[in-house]
Design an enzyme around this catalytic site. Structure first.
Site: not given
Length: 705
Positions: A63, A335
């Site tokens: 950081e 299907s």
């Protein structure tokens, strides 16, 4: 002087004010009943002396590598970050904010991205450095930072990710914690482990570059094992699945993770309380009760025209299994993909009363196909093939229409292009049999497109986002797109109502109101679906089964059934859910299909050489090669009266030989092909013989209902 005056007037509040943060609350669609909260913040503080030096240095490497050298703000860091972010193509964007600035933002300011807030942040950071020691700033920063997994502070993070106090965290584990704090949402190990590993390596590189670790330590450090996330009881049952779906959408909408966890937001979801309760009742009452180990049930219901997900069933209990069966793409659709082929056929002007060969087995373009139970139907209409879910007829139709058009119809309806098993660059004729694996949400939304008469909407879990001051930050406005004409969508709907009223989806008739739907049972019975809709709701339900390794296995035996079809448990669960979800709502009727959509085709009986191709879905007519004299006969001599026919105008009635008394009777003119009472044309025996001749052999066998 002006800067000095502003700085002198800047007050520094105490970090303890941060303890009053509020969690984000998620409500059902009505906005009155709470589903749960997106934060169960676990806050623990530690003295800096308790935090190992290598953990502190890992955080600074990630950081703010110049933390001990600047005075709260670092113009050099800001300039370097700007240059690197423009010219460096690496994966990590560099920030110019110091740890002091980040602490000021997290402790005292909002998360809004404005210049006003940035100026306040810089002033606070500069003043903090004049009042508080570097060590105290770093300690406070580490104790209020959010690390994901509801953990605030590095002590809570150590317990959340490694089940140990911070003083026992190793160099490798400390680098993981330092990596995560950059962006806990993006770097969570459950979904983005590879990204987290990259950031972890970035941290170690920084530590080596700063001289905080040796070459030996650098090369010997291995990525650590991260503990599995433990969900709290507040997420039990379906609650965790609903909250997680909302959480992910908030992130997609650009809401910051810190704001979600601490901002006190009110989120009104799309989930209907009555419908959601109906999901659990339906699964419990109509789902299988025996041999259910490894069985997964997914359900999702979408409101046509808006894309709102009104209910979903993600699994038995989020506490024990965080995989959401409703949003995960892993069960082959079978299907239930046939309506997309039907839509493509209708757009190609192939009507419901077109004829297709439905015998089983059938060989088409190298693929050997069978119908469910290997049943043969002969020549049947497209409407009948839809009703009975006839594979061979549908693949023949897909071959004629084009598999690319079928796939395009599926995508337009709402099936994502990147659905597993749906390789759009390498399509084959098995596509219509549902070899792709969409999610239940995907399928419900695709069928909602037909229910909305061809208008597709994007799905959503969020209706409104309101901040802690009552201001509406976001409101969902349905965005629809016409992807099918009303006529095509209404005709598909009509065919799917026939599936429910007379076909494989008969179990859905118990709903007691107009319904349309389609069953799907895949090869080797590894999944079973029922997807259907009324004008108000479109719902998809599926069952699939996995072994310990997560590999799909047969559903055979589940619930005492030799075969689990889409018309069994899925259709029963669908019906039970829809009854509860639609209770006390008006019964709505579907629009009628366009006039003429049920008429038979105008098919030719004879195909001369110069005629155009036979329309798709017509029986194969007799082919006449030449309309001239029979080439096998000797050309007539015009001077031989015995070879000449009757003189024009002379009667020759009763003489079928037309002047050739010694020859065979001439073939009579072909009779007009009879039509059925409903206007459909009966296929010729020649067409059936030709089609049957193409159904021999065994290759690439696919069996799917």
């Amino acid at each position: 002087m002006a800067f000095s005056v502003v700085l002198a007037r800047t007050e520094v509040p105490t970090p303890n004010d941060l303890a009053t943060t509020e969690a984000t609350v998620v409500y059902y669609a009505g906005g009155k009943h709470e589903i749960g909260r997106l934060s169960d913040a676990n806050r623990r503080a530690s003295d800096l002396e308790q935090i190992p030096l290598h953990v502190q240095e890992a955080v600074l490497a990630a950081e703010d590598r110049g933390f001990y050298d600047h005075g709260g703000i670092s113009p050099i860091s800001i300039a370097r970050a700007a240059v690197n972010n423009v010219f460096d193509s690496g994966p990590w964007m560099q920030g110019g904010s110091t740890v002091t600035q980040q602490y000021a933002k997290n402790a005292f300011l909002t998360q809004e991205r404005t210049w006003k807030r940035k100026i306040k942040e810089a002033l606070l950071a500069f003043k903090l450095e004049t009042l508080v020691s570097k060590e105290q700033i770093l300690e406070d920063y580490l104790n209020i930072a959010f690390f994901g997994r509801d953990a605030y502070g590095i002590e809570a993070a150590a317990m959340a990710y490694f089940n140990k106090p911070i003083q026992n965290v190793t160099l490798s584990e400390g680098a993981v914690l330092a990596a995560i704090m950059n962006n806990p949402g993006r770097l969570n190990p459950e979904e983005n482990m590879s990204t987290l590993r990259g950031r972890w390596q970035y941290v170690l590189d920084g530590m080596l570059g700063q001289g905080w670790i040796t070459e030996t330590e650098y090369h010997s450090t291995q990525f650590p094992e991260i503990a599995q996330r433990q969900a709290g009881n507040r997420l039990g049952g379906q609650t965790g699945h609903l909250l997680n779906a909302v959480h992910q959408e908030l992130l997609a909408l650009g809401v910051d993770e810190a704001q979600i966890q601490r901002g006190g937001l009110t989120v009104v979801s799309t989930f209907n309380r009555k419908a959601q309760r109906s999901t659990e009742r339906a699964v419990r009452k109509f789902g299988p009760e025996s041999k259910t180990k490894g069985v997964r049930i997914g359900l999702a219901s979408v409101r046509p025209g808006t894309g709102e997900v009104v209910a979903m069933y993600g699994g038995k209990d989020f506490i024990y299994d965080q995989i959401n069966n409703a949003t995960r793409q892993f069960a082959q659709a079978g299907s239930t993909f046939k309506p997309f082929a039907l839509a493509a056929a209708l757009e190609s002007e192939v009507p419901l009363k077109s004829y297709w060969q439905g015998d089983s087995p059938a060989k088409i373009k190298g693929y050997e196909l069978t119908n469910y139970n290997d049943e043969s139907y002969g020549e049947i209409t497209l409407l009948e093939a839809t009703r009975e879910s006839v594979n061979t007829a549908y693949v023949a139709m897909e071959d004629a229409v084009g598999v690319d058009r079928v796939a395009d119809a599926a995508v337009r309806a709402g099936i994502p292009k990147r659905t597993p098993g749906m390789n759009l660059k390498n399509l084959d004729l098995t596509f219509v049999l549902g070899t792709a694996s969409p999610s239940a949400v995907d399928m419900a939304n695709a069928y909602a497109t037909f229910a909305a008469r061809g208008e597709r909407a994007k799905t959503t879990f969020v209706r409104r986002i309101i901040d802690n001051n009552g201001e509406v930050l976001y409101k969902h406005e349905p965005s629809t797109k016409r992807v099918f004409s009303k006529g095509v969508a209404d005709t598909v709907t009509y065919a799917l109502t026939d599936v429910v009223s007379r076909g494989t989806g008969a179990a859905a008739r118990d709903l007691g109101r107009p319904a349309a739907g389609k069953t799907g049972t895949t090869d080797m019975n590894k999944s079973a679906w029922f997807v259907g809709f009324t004008p108000q709701l479109a719902t998809a339900v599926f069952l699939t089964k996995e072994n310990k390794k997560g590999i799909p296995v047969s559903l055979s035996g589940t619930g005492g059934r030799e075969t689990v079809t889409g018309g069994s448990f899925p259709a029963a669960i669908w019906t039970g859910f829809m009854k509860g979800a639609l209770k006390k709502t008006d019964i709505a009727e579907f629009p009628d299909p366009p006039k003429g959509s049920l008429k038979g085709m105008d098919c030719p009986e004879i195909l001369p050489p110069d005629m155009e191709e036979v329309p798709l879905g017509c029986p194969t007519p007799e082919v006449i090669e030449d309309f001239g004299p029979d080439p096998g006969l000797e050309e007539a001599n015009p001077e031989d009266p015995e070879q000449l026919g009757p003189v024009q105008g002379e009667s020759n009635s009763g003489d079928p030989n037309q002047g050739d008394p010694g020859g065979e009777p001439a073939d009579p003119a072909p009779a007009e092909q009879p039509a059925d009472q409903d206007g459909t044309v009966t296929a010729s025996a020649e067409f059936g013989a030709q089609e049957n001749a193409r159904t021999s052999g065994k290759k690439n066998k696919k069996k799917s209902e």
